[in-house]
Design a protein around this motif. Sequence first.
Motif, mmCIF file in Angstrom:
data_model
loop_
_atom_site.group_PDB
_atom_site.id
_atom_site.type_symbol
_atom_site.label_atom_id
_atom_site.label_comp_id
_atom_site.label_asym_id
_atom_site.label_seq_id
_atom_site.Cartn_x
_atom_site.Cartn_y
_atom_site.Cartn_z
ATOM 1 N N TYR A 243 0.828 -1.210 0.000
ATOM 2 C CA TYR A 243 0.000 0.000 0.000
ATOM 3 C C TYR A 243 0.864 1.264 0.000
ATOM 4 O O TYR A 243 1.958 1.280 0.561
ATOM 5 N N VAL A 244 0.326 2.294 -0.595
ATOM 6 C CA VAL A 244 0.911 3.625 -0.486
ATOM 7 C C VAL A 244 -0.178 4.534 0.063
ATOM 8 O O VAL A 244 -1.306 4.527 -0.445
ATOM 9 N N ASP A 245 0.165 5.291 1.118
ATOM 10 C CA ASP A 245 -0.783 6.244 1.689
ATOM 11 C C ASP A 245 -0.594 7.583 0.979
ATOM 12 O O ASP A 245 0.460 8.214 1.099
ATOM 13 N N LEU A 246 -1.615 7.982 0.242
ATOM 14 C CA LEU A 246 -1.495 9.211 -0.553
ATOM 15 C C LEU A 246 -1.236 10.437 0.318
ATOM 16 O O LEU A 246 -0.662 11.420 -0.152
ATOM 17 N N ARG A 247 -1.661 10.388 1.591
ATOM 18 C CA ARG A 247 -1.480 11.564 2.456
ATOM 19 C C ARG A 247 -0.009 11.851 2.732
ATOM 20 O O ARG A 247 0.356 12.939 3.150
ATOM 21 N N ALA A 248 0.840 10.841 2.478
ATOM 22 C CA ALA A 248 2.279 11.024 2.722
ATOM 23 C C ALA A 248 3.051 11.304 1.431
ATOM 24 O O ALA A 248 4.277 11.356 1.443
ATOM 25 N N VAL A 249 2.316 11.493 0.302
ATOM 26 C CA VAL A 249 3.002 11.671 -0.982
ATOM 27 C C VAL A 249 3.011 13.144 -1.369
ATOM 28 O O VAL A 249 1.963 13.788 -1.418
ATOM 29 N N GLU A 250 4.201 13.667 -1.676
ATOM 30 C CA GLU A 250 4.336 15.047 -2.139
ATOM 31 C C GLU A 250 4.538 15.017 -3.650
ATOM 32 O O GLU A 250 5.563 14.541 -4.141
ATOM 33 N N PRO A 251 3.561 15.488 -4.422
ATOM 34 C CA PRO A 251 3.723 15.390 -5.884
ATOM 35 C C PRO A 251 4.793 16.339 -6.410
ATOM 36 O O PRO A 251 4.910 17.479 -5.958
ATOM 37 N N SER A 252 5.538 15.854 -7.391
ATOM 38 C CA SER A 252 6.542 16.672 -8.069
ATOM 39 C C SER A 252 5.841 17.660 -9.004
ATOM 40 O O SER A 252 4.643 17.547 -9.282
ATOM 41 N N ALA A 253 6.631 18.592 -9.535
ATOM 42 C CA ALA A 253 6.080 19.550 -10.504
ATOM 43 C C ALA A 253 5.546 18.816 -11.734
ATOM 44 O O ALA A 253 4.476 19.147 -12.252
ATOM 45 N N LEU A 254 6.275 17.791 -12.193
ATOM 46 C CA LEU A 254 5.815 17.034 -13.369
ATOM 47 C C LEU A 254 4.480 16.343 -13.087
ATOM 48 O O LEU A 254 3.564 16.381 -13.906
ATOM 49 N N ALA A 255 4.377 15.718 -11.917
ATOM 50 C CA ALA A 255 3.123 15.042 -11.567
ATOM 51 C C ALA A 255 1.968 16.041 -11.533
ATOM 52 O O ALA A 255 0.864 15.749 -11.997
ATOM 53 N N ARG A 256 2.240 17.237 -11.019
ATOM 54 C CA ARG A 256 1.179 18.260 -10.985
ATOM 55 C C ARG A 256 0.770 18.683 -12.400
ATOM 56 O O ARG A 256 -0.403 18.873 -12.683
ATOM 57 N N ARG A 257 1.766 18.820 -13.271
ATOM 58 C CA ARG A 257 1.443 19.233 -14.647
ATOM 59 C C ARG A 257 0.624 18.158 -15.362
ATOM 60 O O ARG A 257 -0.334 18.467 -16.064
ATOM 61 N N ILE A 258 1.015 16.884 -15.173
ATOM 62 C CA ILE A 258 0.264 15.798 -15.825
ATOM 63 C C ILE A 258 -1.166 15.743 -15.287
ATOM 64 O O ILE A 258 -2.133 15.630 -16.046
ATOM 65 N N ALA A 259 -1.294 15.858 -13.972
ATOM 66 C CA ALA A 259 -2.626 15.772 -13.363
ATOM 67 C C ALA A 259 -3.520 16.924 -13.829
ATOM 68 O O ALA A 259 -4.731 16.753 -13.995
ATOM 69 N N ALA A 260 -2.895 18.082 -14.056
ATOM 70 C CA ALA A 260 -3.690 19.257 -14.447
ATOM 71 C C ALA A 260 -4.316 19.083 -15.833
ATOM 72 O O ALA A 260 -5.276 19.770 -16.170
ATOM 73 N N GLU A 261 -3.778 18.150 -16.628
ATOM 74 C CA GLU A 261 -4.315 17.951 -17.976
ATOM 75 C C GLU A 261 -5.712 17.338 -17.994
ATOM 76 O O GLU A 261 -6.408 17.407 -19.000
ATOM 77 N N THR A 262 -6.076 16.651 -16.919
ATOM 78 C CA THR A 262 -7.412 16.039 -16.885
ATOM 79 C C THR A 262 -8.062 16.323 -15.547
ATOM 80 O O THR A 262 -7.393 16.561 -14.545
ATOM 81 N N ALA A 263 -9.376 16.251 -15.540
ATOM 82 C CA ALA A 263 -10.120 16.675 -14.353
ATOM 83 C C ALA A 263 -10.009 15.669 -13.210
ATOM 84 O O ALA A 263 -10.018 16.047 -12.045
ATOM 85 N N ASP A 264 -9.883 14.369 -13.544
ATOM 86 C CA ASP A 264 -10.082 13.380 -12.479
ATOM 87 C C ASP A 264 -8.786 12.755 -11.955
ATOM 88 O O ASP A 264 -8.827 11.723 -11.315
ATOM 89 N N LYS A 265 -7.632 13.382 -12.206
ATOM 90 C CA LYS A 265 -6.380 12.799 -11.727
ATOM 91 C C LYS A 265 -5.938 13.504 -10.450
ATOM 92 O O LYS A 265 -5.930 14.734 -10.371
ATOM 93 N N ASP A 266 -5.513 12.721 -9.479
ATOM 94 C CA ASP A 266 -4.945 13.251 -8.251
ATOM 95 C C ASP A 266 -3.427 13.358 -8.459
ATOM 96 O O ASP A 266 -2.779 12.363 -8.766
#
Lengths: 250, 250
Positions: free
Chosen positions: B55-78
Amino acid sequence: MTLSVEPLTGLPLFHPGDNLAAALAGALRRLAAPPADGDILVVCQKVVSKVEGRYVDLRAVEPSALARRIAAETADKDPRAVEVVLRESNRIVRMKSGHLIVETGPGWVCANAGIDASNTGSPDRLLLLPLDPDASAARLAEQLSRDFGIALAVIISDTWGRPWRVGLVDFAIGVAGMSPLRDHRGEHDLDGRELQHTIIASADALAAAAGLVMGKSAAVPAALVRGYSAPPGGGSGRDLLRDPETDLFR
Amino acid sequence: MTLSVEPLTGLPLFHPGDNLAAALAGALRRLAAPPADGDILVVCQKVVSKVEGRYVDLRAVEPSALARRIAAETADKDPRAVEVVLRESNRIVRMKSGHLIVETGPGWVCANAGIDASNTGSPDRLLLLPLDPDASAARLAEQLSRDFGIALAVIISDTWGRPWRVGLVDFAIGVAGMSPLRDHRGEHDLDGRELQHTIIASADALAAAAGLVMGKSAAVPAALVRGYSAPPGGGSGRDLLRDPETDLFR
């Protein structure tokens, strides 16, 4: 429920014009138990193509300049066979190191347009895919359902390679009497979370399962699947094709 | 020979540290007939990952700038979930319209690195693939073979989409007690023509067959295949991975 996959044995070699439905009915009658409502018959495309006379005589094929250039890239390609592949193709998806992955007229993406050089009866003969595998499946389903007084679904399968992975598995190209897809969208997981991207390619999985008993060099061109509750409704083998516009790999 | 695929039912929800082999042994004992030499147990990766605590607990994950940019491309990505996918990846194979197809550390090519958000017990938890699915398969095969006094093969499966085709099917990621491939090269067709490119991905076809009885929302995480003569010898789920250098789609 336990699913079973039974090979249909004792079938002859097929030739153009042979009555495939009658031969399959005979093989089905030789099973320990007759087919029942909801059973699924998987038939490999090769015997369908043979009875439908989908042969090409290479001696009558004049290769184009492009076919000659592609064939020249590798030692073991016949430019006439490459020409036949090009004629069956809408689009070349990849062409490299002697591999020719194309999108065929109906939209299948596979190596060499699914054209077969083995078991054709002559080194000069190639065997094309059935012209309309859904129609082939529907004819068999109708005839066999009537013969046995049941609703039998039919899948026409072919054996293809896959990107990223070694080895071939069987895929569904023609479907009659069932939907090829099972749509779980809107259902919920064990936590009550909605399943979002879960459409199962049931017909492809059934083809793969049937492939396990069909073998490649043995003469087992069909198998009966019992105990699987197929997605209801009609459908087409083309339902399994991704829209090229949204396909990331075309 | 008729092949059968039996769902293993009555299994509990699994948690980290649970004894999966013992639970599977119990389910196998509840079948009408005990497993026999050469049978193949297919187990979905989700229960393996759960007992292995992947398991990975999302509350302990700090997204990188790249992850934020990818997620911003679609509405339903965390963005935190995208970050976890990137951490599990060697290479991004395709990234478009919110889809992220990657090559994972061990070499699987699949969407979102095979990371699962359904049935994890909490919206903040993701489930990674088993660290070493071959080792997971080998542990189960060894324990269950000993319990039943037989040679049982084990396949760990996961459910993935495919290029060009709609819908998901199950694939083999871990293998023990059999070769995942059946090599027909050197055999001859019915005309005596040598089969040239015929390596069958038996383990993938077996996983696909098992997927037909496992379902997605139901709690059937394993199935027993009887009546299939698996390719002998050992092998690894990685044998099913094409060499990236010769893969036309990576």
